[in-house]
Design an enzyme around this catalytic site. Structure first.
Site, PDB file in Angstrom:
ATOM      1  N   GLY A   8       5.208  -3.208   5.087  1.00  0.00           N
ATOM      2  CA  GLY A   8       4.208  -4.012   5.786  1.00  0.00           C
ATOM      3  C   GLY A   8       3.583  -5.007   4.830  1.00  0.00           C
ATOM      4  O   GLY A   8       4.207  -5.441   3.865  1.00  0.00           O
ATOM      5  N   ARG A   9       2.316  -5.350   5.076  1.00  0.00           N
ATOM      6  CA  ARG A   9       1.651  -6.328   4.225  1.00  0.00           C
ATOM      7  C   ARG A   9       1.590  -5.873   2.772  1.00  0.00           C
ATOM      8  O   ARG A   9       1.964  -6.604   1.852  1.00  0.00           O
ATOM      9  CB  ARG A   9       0.228  -6.592   4.738  1.00  0.00           C
ATOM     10  CG  ARG A   9       0.135  -7.210   6.131  1.00  0.00           C
ATOM     11  CD  ARG A   9      -1.328  -7.437   6.475  1.00  0.00           C
ATOM     12  NE  ARG A   9      -1.514  -7.946   7.825  1.00  0.00           N
ATOM     13  CZ  ARG A   9      -1.715  -7.182   8.891  1.00  0.00           C
ATOM     14  NH1 ARG A   9      -1.737  -5.867   8.754  1.00  0.00           N
ATOM     15  NH2 ARG A   9      -1.883  -7.715  10.087  1.00  0.00           N
ATOM     16  N   ILE A  10       1.096  -4.649   2.545  1.00  0.00           N
ATOM     17  CA  ILE A  10       0.931  -4.177   1.175  1.00  0.00           C
ATOM     18  C   ILE A  10       2.283  -3.878   0.541  1.00  0.00           C
ATOM     19  O   ILE A  10       2.525  -4.231  -0.617  1.00  0.00           O
ATOM     20  CB  ILE A  10       0.016  -2.934   1.144  1.00  0.00           C
ATOM     21  CG1 ILE A  10      -1.374  -3.296   1.670  1.00  0.00           C
ATOM     22  CG2 ILE A  10      -0.084  -2.382  -0.274  1.00  0.00           C
ATOM     23  CD1 ILE A  10      -2.309  -2.110   1.831  1.00  0.00           C
ATOM     24  N   THR A  65      -0.401   5.052  -2.590  1.00  0.00           N
ATOM     25  CA  THR A  65      -1.683   4.364  -2.379  1.00  0.00           C
ATOM     26  C   THR A  65      -1.972   4.226  -0.886  1.00  0.00           C
ATOM     27  O   THR A  65      -2.802   3.412  -0.492  1.00  0.00           O
ATOM     28  CB  THR A  65      -1.673   2.969  -3.038  1.00  0.00           C
ATOM     29  OG1 THR A  65      -0.567   2.214  -2.527  1.00  0.00           O
ATOM     30  CG2 THR A  65      -1.569   3.068  -4.547  1.00  0.00           C
ATOM     31  N   ARG A  74      -2.008   7.137   2.239  1.00  0.00           N
ATOM     32  CA  ARG A  74      -2.886   8.222   2.661  1.00  0.00           C
ATOM     33  C   ARG A  74      -2.358   9.535   2.079  1.00  0.00           C
ATOM     34  O   ARG A  74      -1.150   9.780   2.038  1.00  0.00           O
ATOM     35  CB  ARG A  74      -2.947   8.324   4.187  1.00  0.00           C
ATOM     36  CG  ARG A  74      -3.724   7.190   4.856  1.00  0.00           C
ATOM     37  CD  ARG A  74      -5.206   7.274   4.576  1.00  0.00           C
ATOM     38  NE  ARG A  74      -5.990   6.275   5.300  1.00  0.00           N
ATOM     39  CZ  ARG A  74      -6.317   5.076   4.829  1.00  0.00           C
ATOM     40  NH1 ARG A  74      -5.898   4.718   3.612  1.00  0.00           N
ATOM     41  NH2 ARG A  74      -7.046   4.249   5.545  1.00  0.00           N
ATOM     42  N   GLU A  86      -9.027  15.255  -0.039  1.00  0.00           N
ATOM     43  CA  GLU A  86      -9.637  14.143  -0.757  1.00  0.00           C
ATOM     44  C   GLU A  86     -11.150  14.212  -0.614  1.00  0.00           C
ATOM     45  O   GLU A  86     -11.643  14.225   0.520  1.00  0.00           O
ATOM     46  CB  GLU A  86      -9.108  12.810  -0.210  1.00  0.00           C
ATOM     47  CG  GLU A  86      -9.566  11.601  -1.006  1.00  0.00           C
ATOM     48  CD  GLU A  86      -8.922  10.312  -0.537  1.00  0.00           C
ATOM     49  OE1 GLU A  86      -7.680  10.262  -0.410  1.00  0.00           O
ATOM     50  OE2 GLU A  86      -9.684   9.356  -0.304  1.00  0.00           O
ATOM     51  N   HIS A 122      -9.258   6.847  -5.116  1.00  0.00           N
ATOM     52  CA  HIS A 122      -9.097   6.000  -3.928  1.00  0.00           C
ATOM     53  C   HIS A 122      -9.758   4.637  -4.157  1.00  0.00           C
ATOM     54  O   HIS A 122     -10.690   4.242  -3.443  1.00  0.00           O
ATOM     55  CB  HIS A 122      -9.687   6.671  -2.689  1.00  0.00           C
ATOM     56  CG  HIS A 122      -9.055   6.190  -1.419  1.00  0.00           C
ATOM     57  ND1 HIS A 122      -8.864   6.994  -0.325  1.00  0.00           N
ATOM     58  CD2 HIS A 122      -8.564   4.966  -1.059  1.00  0.00           C
ATOM     59  CE1 HIS A 122      -8.291   6.295   0.651  1.00  0.00           C
ATOM     60  NE2 HIS A 122      -8.107   5.052   0.217  1.00  0.00           N
TER      61      HIS A 122
END
Length: 292
Positions: A149-151, A216, A218, A247, A266
């Site tokens: 996707g974008r990242i 990076t 979830r 987390e 995070h």
């Protein structure tokens, strides 16, 4: 609002609406969230706030939810849609900042930077060693990106500068077949029912013993116990995590005993500019939904 935000976005919100900001440094408890949100029309929440069907049902006036995050897995979107409540997120503004961190984690884990830094502070650096602190080459290596996707795409562009061979894995692609050739694996898919536990014992077994995992996205996408065993038993060389399950990790969690693991708290979007832009977008999202 479940927490105060950086920048001046809250001032714009207060100029047009009555705003109640949770004052604590930690997220409100479930009971506190329901109590404070019971009569509101809009919620601006963080990924640490679980806005499920029961919370939504307890807020009869609620019309809009703005999530200060790229995803919305902490919100029951179906329950919101059933009530006609609009849910908005902050995707584009953190793409490059998160990609920067993902690649920084990849480099740090590949070259064993945390282990080397700890050795220096512990007085274990006695001389230059031909076989000391050997890591993995990044240039020319094969990078498997889970979720282009974008990242994921932004990470791929950074990998091009290192001459890496990039292999993308989508929703319907056979993951384990790709893992056998990957020197590095970077996770960027959303957390869904299909991706929860995507990386378990079988996936780690398929990876090279010299491979490095970076997450990076979830935490629950990776099975924590399986990762601990894979690192401890040498199934993979190292891992670098910006997200974990649970987390945050308790300080006595057995995963933190593993030396070839890097964990950061995070911070994928944690730059002044990006977090302030996220606040602006989250506030814009909320105001637009309330004005609709």
């Amino acid at each position: 609002m479940t927490r105060t935000l950086p920048g001046t976005a809250l001032d714009r919100l207060r100029a047009e609406h009555e705003v109640d900001v949770w004052p604590g440094e930690l997220p409100p408890s479930r009971g506190e969230l329901v109590e404070r949100a019971r009569d509101v029309e809009g919620i601006l929440c963080l990924l640490t706030d679980v806005v499920d069907a029961d919370v939504i049902a307890a807020c009869p006036r609620l019309r809009a939810i703005s999530n200060y995050a790229v995803g919305s897995d902490n919100i029951d979107s179906e329950a919101a849609a059933a009530r006609g409540i609009e849910v908005r997120v902050t995707p584009d503004v953190l793409t490059d900042t998160t990609a920067d961190l993902a690649f920084a984690l990849l480099l740090a884990a590949a070259r064993r930077l945390p282990e080397g830094e700890r050795a220096v502070r512990a007085g274990e650096w006695s001389t230059w060693e031909p076989s000391g602190w050997l890591g993995q080459d990044v240039h020319g290596a094969t990078l498997c990106i889970i979720g282009m996707g974008r990242i994921g795409g932004a990470v791929a562009r950074r990998a091009e500068g290192f001459g890496m061979r990039v292999v993308a894995v989508g929703r319907d692609d056979p993951l384990r077949d790709v893992l056998t050739d990957a020197d590095f694996v970077s996770i960027h898919c959303p957390l869904t029912d299909e991706t929860r536990g995507l990386f378990g014992e079988a996936e780690f077994t398929a990876m090279k013993p010299t491979a490095v995992l970076v997450n990076t996205a979830r935490g629950p996408i990776v099975e924590t116990d399986a990762l601990r065993r894979a690192l401890a038993e040498g199934e993979i060389a190292a891992a670098a995590l910006d997200v974990t399950d649970p987390e945050p990790l308790p300080v006595d969690h057995p995963l933190l005993e593993i030396p070839n693991l890097l964990v950061v708290p995070h911070i994928g979007s944690a730059t002044h500019r990006t977090r302030e832009r996220m606040a602006d977008l989250a506030v814009d999202n909320l105001m637009a939904a309330l004005d609709a």
